[in-house]
Design an enzyme around this catalytic site. Structure first.
Site, PDB file in Angstrom:
ATOM      1  N   SER A   1       0.085 -33.475  -6.010  1.00 10.82           N
ATOM      2  CA  SER A   1      -1.170 -34.502  -5.403  1.00 10.82           C
ATOM      3  C   SER A   1      -1.980 -34.806  -6.708  1.00 10.82           C
ATOM      4  CB  SER A   1      -2.072 -33.435  -4.640  1.00 10.82           C
ATOM      5  OG  SER A   1      -2.984 -33.870  -4.204  1.00 10.82           O
TER       6      SER A   1
ATOM      7  N   HIS B   1     -10.521 -40.049 -11.233  1.00  9.87           N
ATOM      8  CA  HIS B   1     -11.894 -40.644 -11.374  1.00  9.87           C
ATOM      9  C   HIS B   1     -12.145 -41.197 -12.548  1.00  9.87           C
ATOM     10  CE1 HIS B   1     -13.287 -39.232  -7.402  1.00  9.87           C
ATOM     11  NE2 HIS B   1     -12.558 -38.060  -7.654  1.00  9.87           N
TER      12      HIS B   1
ATOM     13  N   HIS C   1      -5.549 -42.034  -5.424  1.00  6.53           N
ATOM     14  CA  HIS C   1      -5.192 -41.073  -5.187  1.00  6.53           C
ATOM     15  C   HIS C   1      -3.601 -41.112  -4.763  1.00  6.53           C
ATOM     16  CE1 HIS C   1      -3.939 -38.892  -1.255  1.00  6.53           C
ATOM     17  NE2 HIS C   1      -4.211 -37.752  -1.899  1.00  6.53           N
TER      18      HIS C   1
ATOM     19  N   HIS D   1      -0.923 -53.765  -2.954  1.00  7.53           N
ATOM     20  CA  HIS D   1      -0.340 -53.766  -1.698  1.00  7.53           C
ATOM     21  C   HIS D   1       1.017 -54.516  -1.916  1.00  7.53           C
ATOM     22  CE1 HIS D   1      -3.024 -52.166   1.297  1.00  7.53           C
ATOM     23  NE2 HIS D   1      -3.958 -52.382   0.389  1.00  7.53           N
TER      24      HIS D   1
END
Length: 302
Positions: A90, A94, A104, A144
């Site tokens: 994970s 920042h 993330h 994307h």
């Protein structure tokens, strides 16, 4: 069939690769590692960097935990078995620069061994999403399209399905806005006629390895842009929305807390500084207003 031990080992390699790449990208910050053990079974490697050249705070965490599933989680999973194993990587970053986005990424595997008369439970989950303080449309299209290319290598249905899933999942209901520009999100992905366990595992690793090229590009596109104090304050305000989502809605946070995970690792995702301003309204026609206009479900970036 791939074993849970092999999955965990490959995830650890991905953690190593990403940490080395992020240190090179930042140029100053170095990861500090803390090894931990979970009461009840398993443990992990928490790696955090702080006060870097562009990365103000970030974590790249690996965990492999096992034991008895808490009753609340059993009910949520509609499970009959007690024992579980879960492993994953994970990441949350920042940056200190308002033109560089928060990012993330998570890849994970979960299983519950077969009980007598009960089918074993096994699935993969994960995803990657970007939360810009300011939405730059060229950056969003790059992000994307990169994700679509990764998904298309395995199944052309993955990107549209998982993009919609991300839009729905990373949604701050009480604000009526998405956390950022989305990405992909998938959960409980299992082998089917069209894809094997081995292919799903390779997809999981491909998602993990998409992190470095994506974030390196987004950081380098924006790290040298100038910014004002007002834009920094807007960054802190956007960070508060990120914190709200993670504390109110995020399933990973809830799972970690309910399985007695390490609290510092679970809350690593929270920003170092955030602000909540009362009834803030952006100036009409401003870059801030434009960003808010794009924090909606269903935006087609490809």
């Amino acid at each position: 069939m791939i074993s849970k031990e092999q999955i965990a080992e490959d995830y650890k390699v991905i953690q190593d690769e990403i940490c080395a790449g992020l240190e090179a990208l930042d140029g100053v910050a170095k990861f500090e590692e803390e090894l931990w053990e979970r009461e009840g079974g398993g443990g992990g490697r928490t790696r955090v960097l702080q006060n870097g050249n562009v990365l103000e705070k970030g974590g790249v965490n690996f965990s492999a935990v096992h034991g008895e599933l808490p009753e609340a989680v059993k009910k949520a999973f509609k499970a009959d078995q007690d024992d579980f194993f879960a492993t994953g990587v994970s990441i949350v970053m920042h940056p200190n620069h308002p033109m560089v986005p928060i990012i993330h990424m998570n890849i994970r595997y979960f299983e519950m061994p077969a009980a007598e008369g009960v089918e074993p439970v096994r699935w993969f989950g994960g995803g990657i999403d970007v939360t810009p303080h300011y939405v730059f449309e060229d950056d969003a299209r790059f992000f994307h399209n990169h994700l679509k290319s990764v998904c298309d290598q395995f199944n052309p249905e993955f990107y549209p399905k998982f993009k919609t899933w991300a839009d729905d999942y990373f949604f701050i209901k009480h604000r009526d806005e998405t956390r950022g520009i989305g990405g992909i999100f998938y959960d409980r992905l299992k082998a089917e006629d069209s894809i094997s366990w081995e292919q799903i595992f390779e997809f999981s690793k491909a998602v993990g390895r998409s992190f470095l090229p994506i974030y390196t590009e987004l950081v380098n596109r924006n790290r040298h842009k100038s910014f004002t104090e007002a834009e920094q304050q807007w960054q802190y305000l956007r960070r508060s929305r990120y914190a709200e989502f993670n504390l109110v809605y995020d399933a990973g946070t809830k799972f970690g807390l309910e399985t007695n995970g390490r609290i510092e690792s679970i809350l690593m995702s929270l920003p170092p500084t955030a602000k909540w301003l009362y009834d803030y309204k952006p100036e009409p026609g401003s870059a801030e207003e434009h960003t808010l206009s794009l924090l909606k479900k269903g935006v087609d970036w490809v």
